[in-house]
Design an enzyme around this catalytic site. Sequence first.
Site, PDB file in Angstrom:
ATOM      1  N   ASN A 119       3.161  -6.546  -2.933  1.00  0.00           N
ATOM      2  CA  ASN A 119       1.737  -6.179  -2.947  1.00  0.00           C
ATOM      3  C   ASN A 119       1.420  -5.368  -4.204  1.00  0.00           C
ATOM      4  O   ASN A 119       2.314  -5.104  -5.012  1.00  0.00           O
ATOM      5  CB  ASN A 119       1.384  -5.402  -1.667  1.00  0.00           C
ATOM      6  CG  ASN A 119       2.208  -4.149  -1.535  1.00  0.00           C
ATOM      7  OD1 ASN A 119       2.137  -3.271  -2.376  1.00  0.00           O
ATOM      8  ND2 ASN A 119       3.048  -4.072  -0.502  1.00  0.00           N
ATOM      9  N   ILE A 143       9.014   1.549   9.224  1.00  0.00           N
ATOM     10  CA  ILE A 143       9.789   2.740   8.828  1.00  0.00           C
ATOM     11  C   ILE A 143       9.157   4.009   9.392  1.00  0.00           C
ATOM     12  O   ILE A 143       9.826   4.870   9.961  1.00  0.00           O
ATOM     13  CB  ILE A 143       9.879   2.832   7.290  1.00  0.00           C
ATOM     14  CG1 ILE A 143      10.503   1.545   6.739  1.00  0.00           C
ATOM     15  CG2 ILE A 143      10.669   4.053   6.858  1.00  0.00           C
ATOM     16  CD1 ILE A 143      10.418   1.400   5.236  1.00  0.00           C
ATOM     17  N   LYS A 194      -3.305   3.972  14.570  1.00  0.00           N
ATOM     18  CA  LYS A 194      -1.984   4.085  13.943  1.00  0.00           C
ATOM     19  C   LYS A 194      -1.296   5.402  14.294  1.00  0.00           C
ATOM     20  O   LYS A 194      -0.094   5.449  14.533  1.00  0.00           O
ATOM     21  CB  LYS A 194      -2.115   3.985  12.431  1.00  0.00           C
ATOM     22  CG  LYS A 194      -1.800   2.603  11.979  1.00  0.00           C
ATOM     23  CD  LYS A 194      -1.995   2.406  10.525  1.00  0.00           C
ATOM     24  CE  LYS A 194      -2.422   0.966  10.364  1.00  0.00           C
ATOM     25  NZ  LYS A 194      -2.754   0.621   9.025  1.00  0.00           N
TER      26      LYS A 194
HETATM   27  O1  C5P Z   1       0.739  -0.536   9.865  1.00  0.00           O
HETATM   28  P1  C5P Z   1       0.439  -0.244   8.438  1.00  0.00           P
HETATM   29  O2  C5P Z   1       1.355  -0.926   7.492  1.00  0.00           O
HETATM   30  O3  C5P Z   1      -0.967  -0.464   8.043  1.00  0.00           O
HETATM   31  O4  C5P Z   1       0.666   1.341   8.352  1.00  0.00           O
HETATM   32  C1  C5P Z   1       0.647   2.045   7.199  1.00  0.00           C
HETATM   33  C2  C5P Z   1       1.664   3.166   7.227  1.00  0.00           C
HETATM   34  O5  C5P Z   1       2.868   2.700   7.803  1.00  0.00           O
HETATM   35  C3  C5P Z   1       2.039   3.626   5.843  1.00  0.00           C
HETATM   36  O6  C5P Z   1       2.342   5.013   5.914  1.00  0.00           O
HETATM   37  C4  C5P Z   1       3.260   2.794   5.531  1.00  0.00           C
HETATM   38  O7  C5P Z   1       4.078   3.410   4.581  1.00  0.00           O
HETATM   39  C5  C5P Z   1       3.921   2.695   6.883  1.00  0.00           C
HETATM   40  N1  C5P Z   1       4.690   1.470   7.104  1.00  0.00           N
HETATM   41  C6  C5P Z   1       6.049   1.543   7.300  1.00  0.00           C
HETATM   42  N2  C5P Z   1       6.780   0.415   7.551  1.00  0.00           N
HETATM   43  C7  C5P Z   1       6.182  -0.789   7.627  1.00  0.00           C
HETATM   44  C8  C5P Z   1       4.804  -0.873   7.429  1.00  0.00           C
HETATM   45  C9  C5P Z   1       4.082   0.262   7.163  1.00  0.00           C
HETATM   46  O8  C5P Z   1       6.591   2.638   7.227  1.00  0.00           O
HETATM   47  N3  C5P Z   1       6.915  -1.853   7.859  1.00  0.00           N
END
Ligand code: C5P
Length: 402
Positions: free
Chosen positions: A208, A306, A338
Amino acid sequence: MNDQKKILLIIGGGIASYKSLDFIRRLKEKNFEVRGILTRAGEHFITPLAVASITGNSVPTDLFDPENEAHFSHIELARWADLIVVAPATADFLAKAATGLANDLASAIILATTSKVVFAPAMNVRMWENRATQINIERLKSYGYEFIGPTHGSMACGEYGMGRMLEPVDMVAEVERRFDLPFERKYRAIVTSGPTREAIDPVRYISNHSSGKQGSEIANALYEKGFEVVFIAGPGSALPQAGMEIIHVNSANEMLNAATSSLPADVFVSAAAVSDWKIAEYTDHKLKKKNQSQGLKLSFVQNPDILQVISKDKKNRPRLVVGFAAETNHLKANAIKKLEKKGCDWILGNDIGEETDTMGGDFNEILFLSRTENDKWPRMSKKEVGARLADRIYQYINSEGT
Ligand code: C5P
């Protein structure tokens, strides 16, 4: 001792001036030589005798005192100091310094010195927020003056908010940092930043547009606040200043491993734009062109989340877990969801609609959410967002009982 650093402390007239004696004592314990002077208002709170007793040096009080001028003039004092600290720096004193007034000993010294000057503001939250004070601060910063604090907290006036002077122990750490003296980094932070890259075959990947600018500014600001920082950088992420441990990763799985193996920590900030998906089956050779009409179908499986894994870690969960929510619509509703789903403590929502230029740009507009707060920050640079967040993190981690 030859390399003993000289600090001139200017004590302004605010209730926080009671902390200045403890500050002097701690500076002396760290082998600084300290001289103190009081503004007229400062003398209402602390006596010159107390400052003289604790510094072991005389305390001139008047710009126009012939004895002082003959003995140790304001110009000599201005030259003597390796660093000048104004603590507490009142709104009035900041206004004076911003306009270059020099009608008393303290303001004359500020105007006359070529040494670094650091202000430690302390005032009521409304006075701090007042546009006049903020303009004075901007102006002083543009002249090269530095600031330590203030922080949030309860105040002597009974209000709560921004404007509390830092505690003496933290002020000493700030002074040491300015001389590059080693100081103990009490708290540990892990910051993830940038995109992840999910390999399709040995030459292709999905990723991305994340630049890692926001993550690196957060890491910089935490480091400057005295945190030990582990920075986990996705490919191409902007990197923070020297001094931090940097772990380079590619995929979400690598990022997760780097994060969990960096625990325990006091704070985890998940600023990375982690790919939610990875290729179901990695092809270990370059995919070849086929008959055009067949196209190419890829299937994906979910990556580990994560932020959620760290938030729900039973053994090693950091005291504070902060996530980001980059959304193109329904920012607030999605950010609230979230916070619940992932189990983190704070979410910084940001609108990444195309017209905002947030992803990859230098500015950000944050919606700060915790379980009790919902605070819209004005549009500001990513550096300022980093500083503001680091302030809040420090405040949270450093306050008792949290
Ligand atoms: O669910 P989404 O990706 O929109 O959430 C955003 C938050 O979750 C950010 O802090 C991003 O770093 C974290 N994230 C993560 N692992 C993922 C996807 C998002 O830690 N696989």
